[in-house]
Design a protein around this motif. Structure first.
Motif, PDB file in Angstrom:
ATOM      1  N   THR A 148      30.705 -24.127  37.096  1.00 26.56           N
ATOM      2  CA  THR A 148      30.429 -23.863  35.680  1.00 26.56           C
ATOM      3  C   THR A 148      31.744 -23.650  34.646  1.00 26.56           C
ATOM      4  OG1 THR A 148      28.158 -22.752  36.016  1.00 26.56           O
ATOM      5  CG2 THR A 148      29.089 -22.226  33.799  1.00 26.56           C
ATOM      6  N   VAL A 149      31.786 -24.629  33.892  1.00 23.63           N
ATOM      7  CA  VAL A 149      32.857 -24.907  33.114  1.00 23.63           C
ATOM      8  C   VAL A 149      33.041 -23.419  32.340  1.00 23.63           C
ATOM      9  CG1 VAL A 149      33.965 -25.932  31.122  1.00 23.63           C
ATOM     10  CG2 VAL A 149      32.877 -27.381  32.863  1.00 23.63           C
ATOM     11  N   VAL A 150      34.477 -22.889  32.326  1.00 22.69           N
ATOM     12  CA  VAL A 150      34.688 -21.661  31.605  1.00 22.69           C
ATOM     13  C   VAL A 150      35.532 -21.735  30.362  1.00 22.69           C
ATOM     14  CG1 VAL A 150      34.293 -20.203  33.767  1.00 22.69           C
ATOM     15  CG2 VAL A 150      36.558 -21.091  32.947  1.00 22.69           C
ATOM     16  N   ALA A 151      35.711 -20.871  29.563  1.00 27.99           N
ATOM     17  CA  ALA A 151      36.418 -21.132  28.200  1.00 27.99           C
ATOM     18  C   ALA A 151      37.752 -21.648  28.570  1.00 27.99           C
ATOM     19  CB  ALA A 151      36.306 -19.833  27.362  1.00 27.99           C
ATOM     20  N   ALA A 152      38.360 -21.038  29.480  1.00 32.08           N
ATOM     21  CA  ALA A 152      40.002 -21.473  29.756  1.00 32.08           C
ATOM     22  C   ALA A 152      40.092 -22.867  30.102  1.00 32.08           C
ATOM     23  CB  ALA A 152      40.369 -20.495  30.729  1.00 32.08           C
ATOM     24  N   ASP A 153      38.835 -23.498  30.427  1.00 32.07           N
ATOM     25  CA  ASP A 153      38.915 -25.009  30.908  1.00 32.07           C
ATOM     26  C   ASP A 153      39.061 -25.993  29.526  1.00 32.07           C
ATOM     27  OD1 ASP A 153      38.823 -24.691  33.391  1.00 32.07           O
ATOM     28  OD2 ASP A 153      36.693 -24.466  33.426  1.00 32.07           O
ATOM     29  N   VAL A 154      38.681 -25.412  28.230  1.00 30.90           N
ATOM     30  CA  VAL A 154      38.555 -26.213  27.178  1.00 30.90           C
ATOM     31  C   VAL A 154      39.672 -25.552  26.344  1.00 30.90           C
ATOM     32  CG1 VAL A 154      37.011 -26.829  25.091  1.00 30.90           C
ATOM     33  CG2 VAL A 154      35.987 -26.106  27.586  1.00 30.90           C
ATOM     34  N   THR A 155      40.510 -26.650  25.857  1.00 32.67           N
ATOM     35  CA  THR A 155      41.799 -26.375  25.058  1.00 32.67           C
ATOM     36  C   THR A 155      41.752 -27.212  23.804  1.00 32.67           C
ATOM     37  OG1 THR A 155      43.250 -27.851  26.281  1.00 32.67           O
ATOM     38  CG2 THR A 155      43.025 -25.590  26.942  1.00 32.67           C
ATOM     39  N   THR A 156      42.641 -26.896  22.899  1.00 31.47           N
ATOM     40  CA  THR A 156      42.671 -27.645  21.592  1.00 31.47           C
ATOM     41  C   THR A 156      43.414 -29.002  21.786  1.00 31.47           C
ATOM     42  OG1 THR A 156      44.620 -26.563  21.185  1.00 31.47           O
ATOM     43  CG2 THR A 156      42.859 -25.443  20.013  1.00 31.47           C
ATOM     44  N   ASN A 157      44.274 -28.960  22.977  1.00 27.47           N
ATOM     45  CA  ASN A 157      44.824 -30.329  23.225  1.00 27.47           C
ATOM     46  C   ASN A 157      44.502 -31.038  24.168  1.00 27.47           C
ATOM     47  OD1 ASN A 157      45.856 -28.393  25.190  1.00 27.47           O
ATOM     48  ND2 ASN A 157      47.930 -28.288  24.221  1.00 27.47           N
ATOM     49  N   GLY A 158      43.616 -30.618  25.163  1.00 30.68           N
ATOM     50  CA  GLY A 158      42.727 -31.099  26.358  1.00 30.68           C
ATOM     51  C   GLY A 158      43.780 -31.455  27.237  1.00 30.68           C
ATOM     52  N   LYS A 159      44.668 -30.481  27.705  1.00 29.43           N
ATOM     53  CA  LYS A 159      45.672 -30.317  28.591  1.00 29.43           C
ATOM     54  C   LYS A 159      45.117 -29.757  29.991  1.00 29.43           C
ATOM     55  CE  LYS A 159      48.948 -32.541  26.495  1.00 29.43           C
ATOM     56  NZ  LYS A 159      49.548 -33.795  26.781  1.00 29.43           N
ATOM     57  N   VAL A 160      43.766 -29.361  30.106  1.00 29.68           N
ATOM     58  CA  VAL A 160      43.484 -28.983  31.236  1.00 29.68           C
ATOM     59  C   VAL A 160      42.469 -30.154  32.011  1.00 29.68           C
ATOM     60  CG1 VAL A 160      41.991 -27.168  32.449  1.00 29.68           C
ATOM     61  CG2 VAL A 160      43.252 -26.425  30.548  1.00 29.68           C
ATOM     62  N   ILE A 161      42.811 -30.266  33.372  1.00 30.32           N
ATOM     63  CA  ILE A 161      42.047 -31.150  34.049  1.00 30.32           C
ATOM     64  C   ILE A 161      41.506 -30.519  35.153  1.00 30.32           C
ATOM     65  CG2 ILE A 161      42.261 -32.941  35.591  1.00 30.32           C
ATOM     66  CD1 ILE A 161      44.860 -33.976  34.195  1.00 30.32           C
ATOM     67  N   LEU A 162      40.217 -30.291  35.187  1.00 27.82           N
ATOM     68  CA  LEU A 162      39.307 -29.829  36.206  1.00 27.82           C
ATOM     69  C   LEU A 162      39.268 -30.831  37.164  1.00 27.82           C
ATOM     70  CD1 LEU A 162      37.410 -27.652  36.907  1.00 27.82           C
ATOM     71  CD2 LEU A 162      35.426 -28.718  35.751  1.00 27.82           C
ATOM     72  N   LYS A 163      39.677 -30.456  38.371  1.00 27.55           N
ATOM     73  CA  LYS A 163      39.599 -31.460  39.624  1.00 27.55           C
ATOM     74  C   LYS A 163      38.485 -31.025  40.581  1.00 27.55           C
ATOM     75  CE  LYS A 163      43.081 -33.749  42.572  1.00 27.55           C
ATOM     76  NZ  LYS A 163      44.455 -33.732  42.878  1.00 27.55           N
ATOM     77  N   CYS A 164      37.624 -31.662  40.561  1.00 28.92           N
ATOM     78  CA  CYS A 164      36.693 -31.438  41.768  1.00 28.92           C
ATOM     79  C   CYS A 164      37.020 -32.515  43.002  1.00 28.92           C
ATOM     80  CB  CYS A 164      35.444 -31.874  41.217  1.00 28.92           C
ATOM     81  SG  CYS A 164      34.941 -31.099  39.715  1.00 28.92           S
ATOM     82  N   THR A 165      37.154 -31.530  44.146  1.00 22.82           N
ATOM     83  CA  THR A 165      37.443 -32.147  45.165  1.00 22.82           C
ATOM     84  C   THR A 165      36.741 -31.689  46.437  1.00 22.82           C
ATOM     85  OG1 THR A 165      39.298 -30.920  45.870  1.00 22.82           O
ATOM     86  CG2 THR A 165      39.827 -32.679  44.628  1.00 22.82           C
ATOM     87  N   ASN A 166      35.539 -32.348  46.722  1.00 22.54           N
ATOM     88  CA  ASN A 166      34.568 -31.920  47.750  1.00 22.54           C
ATOM     89  C   ASN A 166      33.929 -33.325  48.423  1.00 22.54           C
ATOM     90  OD1 ASN A 166      32.456 -30.929  49.509  1.00 22.54           O
ATOM     91  ND2 ASN A 166      32.720 -29.105  48.499  1.00 22.54           N
ATOM     92  N   ALA A 167      33.746 -33.222  49.751  1.00 27.83           N
ATOM     93  CA  ALA A 167      33.394 -34.577  50.352  1.00 27.83           C
ATOM     94  C   ALA A 167      31.520 -34.422  49.965  1.00 27.83           C
ATOM     95  CB  ALA A 167      33.547 -34.500  51.760  1.00 27.83           C
ATOM     96  N   ALA A 168      31.082 -33.305  49.613  1.00 24.97           N
ATOM     97  CA  ALA A 168      29.599 -33.310  49.238  1.00 24.97           C
ATOM     98  C   ALA A 168      29.547 -33.415  47.928  1.00 24.97           C
ATOM     99  CB  ALA A 168      29.072 -31.815  49.830  1.00 24.97           C
TER     100      ALA A 168
END
Length: 135
Positions: free
Chosen positions: A49-69
């Motif tokens: 679940t995306v949290v507030a720290a993932d969202v920034t004014t400059n879009g400089k956060v990359i949520l990287k999802c790495t699972n084989a499933a």
């Protein structure tokens, strides 16, 4: 002579010289921008679940999802994440599992799927919806 001093560098004036404070503030502002690099939030589980720290004014956060499933990401409304219009986040599918993002995207409750090594950017369009760009 205070008439010849400029208290900021945002409005150049060839008839005034900048104060030490004006130069210091300009350098601090530049340092903030210059050191503004991407950060990664790596997620290896099958749900997130995306949290507030993932969202920034400059879009400089990359949520990287790495699972084989398969991976399910829940994206709350911008308001629920404390985001303002124009704030953003990036979500990257970095594993073999299909990535499904569920949230108020492009004007309604939507699911969007990312392919392997695909990155999507979500920009707060209002307090209740996101616009999805890419992929």
């Amino acid at each position: 002579n205070s008439v010849n001093k400029s208290s900021n560098l945002l409005t150049p004036d060839n008839t005034k010289y900048p104060t030490t404070l004006a130069v210091t503030n300009a350098l601090l502002d530049y340092q903030t921008v210059a050191n503004n690099r991407y950060t990664f939030n790596s997620q290896t589980g099958t749900t997130y679940t995306v949290v507030a720290a993932d969202v920034t004014t400059n879009g400089k956060v990359i949520l990287k999802c790495t699972n084989a499933a398969a991976i399910a990401v829940t994206l709350g409304t911008p308001a629920s994440l404390g985001a303002s219009v124009g704030d953003s986040l990036n979500i990257r599918q970095g594993g073999a599992g299909a990535l499904t993002i569920t949230g108020f995207i492009d004007g309604g409750t939507t699911k969007t799927t990312s392919l392997l090594n695909e990155t999507k950017t979500f920009i707060a369009d209002s307090s209740g919806t996101w616009i999805c760009i890419g992929g």
